[in-house]
Design an enzyme around this catalytic site. Structure first.
Site, PDB file in Angstrom:
ATOM      1  CB  THR A   5      83.796  13.889 143.784  1.00  0.00           C
ATOM      2  OG1 THR A   5      83.234  14.589 142.683  1.00  0.00           O
ATOM      3  CG2 THR A   5      85.068  13.216 143.318  1.00  0.00           C
ATOM      4  CB  SER A   6      79.431  11.787 141.063  1.00  0.00           C
ATOM      5  OG  SER A   6      79.173  13.157 140.777  1.00  0.00           O
ATOM      6  CD  GLU A   8      87.883   9.256 135.609  1.00  0.00           C
ATOM      7  OE1 GLU A   8      86.891   8.831 134.981  1.00  0.00           O
ATOM      8  OE2 GLU A   8      89.009   8.720 135.586  1.00  0.00           O
ATOM      9  CE  LYS A  10      83.492  18.970 141.890  1.00  0.00           C
ATOM     10  NZ  LYS A  10      82.553  18.896 143.007  1.00  0.00           N
ATOM     11  CD  GLU A  34      75.891  19.399 145.178  1.00  0.00           C
ATOM     12  OE1 GLU A  34      75.350  20.421 144.734  1.00  0.00           O
ATOM     13  OE2 GLU A  34      77.013  19.016 144.836  1.00  0.00           O
ATOM     14  CG  ASP A  63      78.982  22.437 146.156  1.00  0.00           C
ATOM     15  OD1 ASP A  63      78.752  21.551 145.315  1.00  0.00           O
ATOM     16  OD2 ASP A  63      78.197  23.361 146.381  1.00  0.00           O
ATOM     17  N   GLY A 139      83.515  19.902 132.347  1.00  0.00           N
ATOM     18  CA  GLY A 139      82.523  20.915 132.693  1.00  0.00           C
ATOM     19  C   GLY A 139      82.639  22.193 131.875  1.00  0.00           C
ATOM     20  CE  LYS A 159      90.444  23.217 135.921  1.00  0.00           C
ATOM     21  NZ  LYS A 159      89.347  22.285 135.685  1.00  0.00           N
TER      22      LYS A 159
HETATM   23  P1  ITT Z   1      80.137  16.094 142.917  1.00  0.00           P
HETATM   24  O1  ITT Z   1      79.075  16.983 143.522  1.00  0.00           O
HETATM   25  O2  ITT Z   1      79.753  14.648 142.889  1.00  0.00           O
HETATM   26  O3  ITT Z   1      81.499  16.324 143.510  1.00  0.00           O
HETATM   27  P2  ITT Z   1      79.585  17.624 140.481  1.00  0.00           P
HETATM   28  O4  ITT Z   1      80.171  17.547 139.104  1.00  0.00           O
HETATM   29  O5  ITT Z   1      78.097  17.492 140.616  1.00  0.00           O
HETATM   30  O6  ITT Z   1      80.330  16.503 141.358  1.00  0.00           O
HETATM   31  P3  ITT Z   1      79.423  20.207 141.829  1.00  0.00           P
HETATM   32  O7  ITT Z   1      78.145  19.839 142.487  1.00  0.00           O
HETATM   33  O8  ITT Z   1      80.482  20.828 142.667  1.00  0.00           O
HETATM   34  O9  ITT Z   1      80.120  18.923 141.154  1.00  0.00           O
HETATM   35  O10 ITT Z   1      79.055  21.092 140.577  1.00  0.00           O
HETATM   36  C1  ITT Z   1      79.972  21.889 139.986  1.00  0.00           C
HETATM   37  C2  ITT Z   1      79.620  22.153 138.554  1.00  0.00           C
HETATM   38  O11 ITT Z   1      80.567  23.098 138.080  1.00  0.00           O
HETATM   39  C3  ITT Z   1      79.766  20.898 137.679  1.00  0.00           C
HETATM   40  O12 ITT Z   1      78.886  20.951 136.574  1.00  0.00           O
HETATM   41  C4  ITT Z   1      81.202  20.995 137.201  1.00  0.00           C
HETATM   42  O13 ITT Z   1      81.359  20.379 135.928  1.00  0.00           O
HETATM   43  C5  ITT Z   1      81.444  22.509 137.141  1.00  0.00           C
HETATM   44  N1  ITT Z   1      82.835  22.770 137.529  1.00  0.00           N
HETATM   45  C6  ITT Z   1      83.376  22.747 138.782  1.00  0.00           C
HETATM   46  N2  ITT Z   1      84.690  22.919 138.741  1.00  0.00           N
HETATM   47  C7  ITT Z   1      85.017  23.049 137.440  1.00  0.00           C
HETATM   48  C8  ITT Z   1      86.227  23.206 136.744  1.00  0.00           C
HETATM   49  O14 ITT Z   1      87.393  23.222 137.364  1.00  0.00           O
HETATM   50  N3  ITT Z   1      86.176  23.302 135.429  1.00  0.00           N
HETATM   51  C9  ITT Z   1      85.005  23.261 134.767  1.00  0.00           C
HETATM   52  N4  ITT Z   1      83.823  23.083 135.331  1.00  0.00           N
HETATM   53  C10 ITT Z   1      83.823  22.972 136.665  1.00  0.00           C
END
Ligand code: ITT
Length: 180
Positions: A5-6, A8, A10, A34, A63, A139, A159
């Protein structure tokens, strides 16, 4: 087990969840393009297959997305792009004056075992707050209300008790343990 994942935020959450199952996850920090898809499951599976062409052996990806009921599930599979563009303020603006504030987070974990993808999902129901609150998490956390707190007002441990990510990874780790 490598978690690709990009993001941190997560990784830090998953590291803690994995610890509870005595599993060590290592962070492979990488941004991958993606593939387009209509659902998180489809995107997660396609992403795993695509990454498997470059990476030897097993790995896991996730995802996730925010689904707002009054916006017919938007941003859903486009959560990452929407966060980077209109962000939390943009979602709050779209929700201005909207009474039905129900929303959920969904996470889809795709585990590549070296040959094929196995998928596990988790969901948490909440609401879109009236304004952004809290500084923890990442996020959409500041606008996602769970009970009387936003996810950004909770410590990771709190959380992690209820999150979509916890639920999806719990399914995955239980399955892994049963398998071995
Ligand atoms: P990777 O694909 O590299 O894993 P990403 O941040 O792009 O990282 P996603 O494609 O899965 O991840 O996009 C998910 C979006 O939803 C991203 O903007 C996250 O910040 C948000 N998101 C996912 N889980 C969240 C959480 O637990 N709390 C807040 N925002 C979340």
């Amino acid at each position: 087990m490598y978690f690709i994942t990009s993001n941190e935020g997560k990784f830090r959450e998953v590291e803690r969840i994995a610890e509870m199952y005595g599993i060590q996850v290592k962070w492979m920090k990488m941004k991958y393009v993606e593939p387009q898809g209509n659902s998180l499951e489809e995107i997660a599976k396609l992403s795993a297959r695509m990454l498997a062409e470059k990476i030897e052996g097993e790995f896991v990806i996730e995802d996730s997305g925010l689904f707002v009921e009054a916006l017919k599930g938007f941003p859903g599979p486009y959560s990452s792009y929407v966060f980077k563009t209109i962000g939390n303020e943009g979602i709050l603006k779209l929700m201005d004056g909207v009474k039905d504030r129900k929303a959920y987070f969904m996470a889809v974990v795709a585990y590549w075992d070296g040959e094929k993808a196995h998928v596990f999902t988790g969901k948490v129901d909440g609401e879109i707050a009236d304004s952004a609150r809290g500084t923890k998490g990442f996020g959409y956390d500041p606008i996602f209300l769970y009970g009387d707190k936003t996810f950004a007002e909770m410590e990771t441990g709190e959380k992690n008790k209820v999150s979509h990510r916890r639920r999806a990874f719990e399914e995955f780790f239980k399955w892994l343990k049963e398998k071995s």
